[in-house]
Design an enzyme around this catalytic site. Sequence first.
Site, mmCIF file in Angstrom:
data_model
loop_
_atom_site.group_PDB
_atom_site.id
_atom_site.type_symbol
_atom_site.label_atom_id
_atom_site.label_comp_id
_atom_site.label_asym_id
_atom_site.label_seq_id
_atom_site.Cartn_x
_atom_site.Cartn_y
_atom_site.Cartn_z
ATOM 1 C CG ASP A 159 -1.761 1.075 1.486
ATOM 2 O OD1 ASP A 159 -2.104 1.753 0.509
ATOM 3 O OD2 ASP A 159 -2.138 1.310 2.654
ATOM 4 C CG ASP A 219 -8.847 3.208 2.141
ATOM 5 O OD1 ASP A 219 -8.146 3.008 1.137
ATOM 6 O OD2 ASP A 219 -8.412 3.169 3.305
HETATM 7 C C1 GLA Z 1 -4.888 2.136 3.500
HETATM 8 C C2 GLA Z 1 -5.494 1.027 2.644
HETATM 9 C C3 GLA Z 1 -6.509 0.258 3.472
HETATM 10 C C4 GLA Z 1 -5.831 -0.326 4.701
HETATM 11 C C5 GLA Z 1 -5.169 0.784 5.499
HETATM 12 C C6 GLA Z 1 -4.331 0.245 6.635
HETATM 13 O O1 GLA Z 1 -5.832 3.083 3.847
HETATM 14 O O2 GLA Z 1 -6.093 1.567 1.507
HETATM 15 O O3 GLA Z 1 -7.087 -0.762 2.690
HETATM 16 O O4 GLA Z 1 -4.883 -1.269 4.310
HETATM 17 O O5 GLA Z 1 -4.319 1.565 4.675
HETATM 18 O O6 GLA Z 1 -3.780 1.264 7.406
#
Ligand code: GLA
Length: 528
Positions: A159, A219
């Site tokens: 990520d 997200d």
């Molecule tokens: C980002 C990702 C999420 C999750 C968080 C964890 O926001 O997009 O899916 O993995 O980090 O902190």
Amino acid sequence: MRTLLAAGILIGGLIALEDQAGALDNGVARTPPMGWNSWNTFGCSINEALIKQMADAIVNSGLRDLGYKYVVVDDCWFDPARDSAGNLRGNPSRFPGGMKALGDYLHANGLKFGIYQVPVDKTCAQYFGSYPGATGSQGHEVQDAKQFAAWGVDYLKYDWCSPNGTIDDQVRTFAKMRDALAATGRPIVYSINPNSIHAKTGPQRNWGDVANLWRTTEDITNKWNTGQTNGYPMGIQNIVDVTVPLASYARPGAFNDPDMMEIGRGGMTDTEMRSHFALWAIMASPLIAGNDLRAMDPATTTILKNPNLIAINQDPLGLQAHQVSNDGTRRVLAKKLGNGDVAVALFNQGGSTTTISTTATAIGLAGDSFTLHDAWTNTVSTSTGTISAAVPSHGTVVYRVSGGTSSTPTPTPTPTPTPSGQPGGCTATYRLVNDWGTGFQSEVTVTNNGPSALNGWTVNMTLAGGQAITSLWNGVNTGTTGMVTVKNTSYNGTIAANGTTTFGFTANGNGSTAPTGVTCTTPTSQGR
Ligand code: GLA
């Protein structure tokens, strides 16, 4: 000797990858991965007991046997400090048995082990100050990939979670971990997210050369519509709007990822949650549940276990449904399936019940006698060509349509060797990937025939009348109709001796006529 052998394997792995630059073909995720991820429900509050309970719930609920195999431990699993040798470790109070033991537990239960990490210095929780330390993989890629392989990891969620870096920086940096994973020799699904707290680069290119799965949006949250086009947080309708146009990128081993599912988490009606699942299924999206599997109500279980939609999602062709029509309210998506059937989704984006209609011809089937199998009700009906249903607000009716014959022509590769500035030159090979009558998707593979790496390439081709490029990836085009010139992007200009790269495009029009004069040239100064 050992070191020499290891170096040999490493170089071998890198050469293999370079040879097929343009397509990450690591053998995994031939269909969209299915499983569960800890983040949507538990965020940072995770531990070994919880993950094991969830693994038990997947097995006992029957979800595992329907294909939900990957158990992905998201952010906050690690010790906030690396050990003295720089190795990552599990957080000893949260995961007292260690990560290898957790992997063993999952494997013993017929499940697969997924884990979270970032390519920068801090994980997302560390960046936001909700978890201590700075244990990202930056500068530790090879070491961390080896550690994951040693723990038995089968899936890495990687990520970006940083506002910094251009899209080219992201391509290069994500590719480092791709290559480090490949060098371990362990098949590991590589799932990236280039979007978190960054310009939304997920939908800006086809990431299939870098990863098996790539997030298309910011997200998700458990709401139907947050009003965001691609910002935090995204509702189901918003994610569908971003992901549908990227349909042509999907193929076995490479899928758009519209994020983990919110089914069973409240915040939406039953109709909306059914729609969410139906749309994820037909978009060939990873089906990663995000709810608490220990406490599922019957409605949630029914949705997650729908065998018709799972079969559509897991179809071996690995195609994502393309859009047949969308008038703003009534949206029709169609996904060609391996046995010649076509799955069609009639999706009502409006505020009240409406009739949504399409035809067998519009979804790529010819003939006058069809069978429609309703994926939710299992009702079977017959049709001479009309496909129609009254669909409630935010609902999605899915039919599996069989009968008739497919009107899609068989793809025909047309290799066109050409002379160029570099000794040996380059070759451009055109391939029709998918044709749905009113539009098509194609690929052009550029091969370096020379004895040394080439630096920069140009492909010319003349499209047939009525064809117009709507989107092109892994290349930069001048012109969209008639004679079109495509040059390399910054990240795929260099092709190793005898190596290849591939660019792709979608176009309006009928794809049955291949472009003529497909030629590849390299800069004349090269190799002289
Ligand atoms: C980002 C990702 C999420 C999750 C968080 C964890 O926001 O997009 O899916 O993995 O980090 O902190």
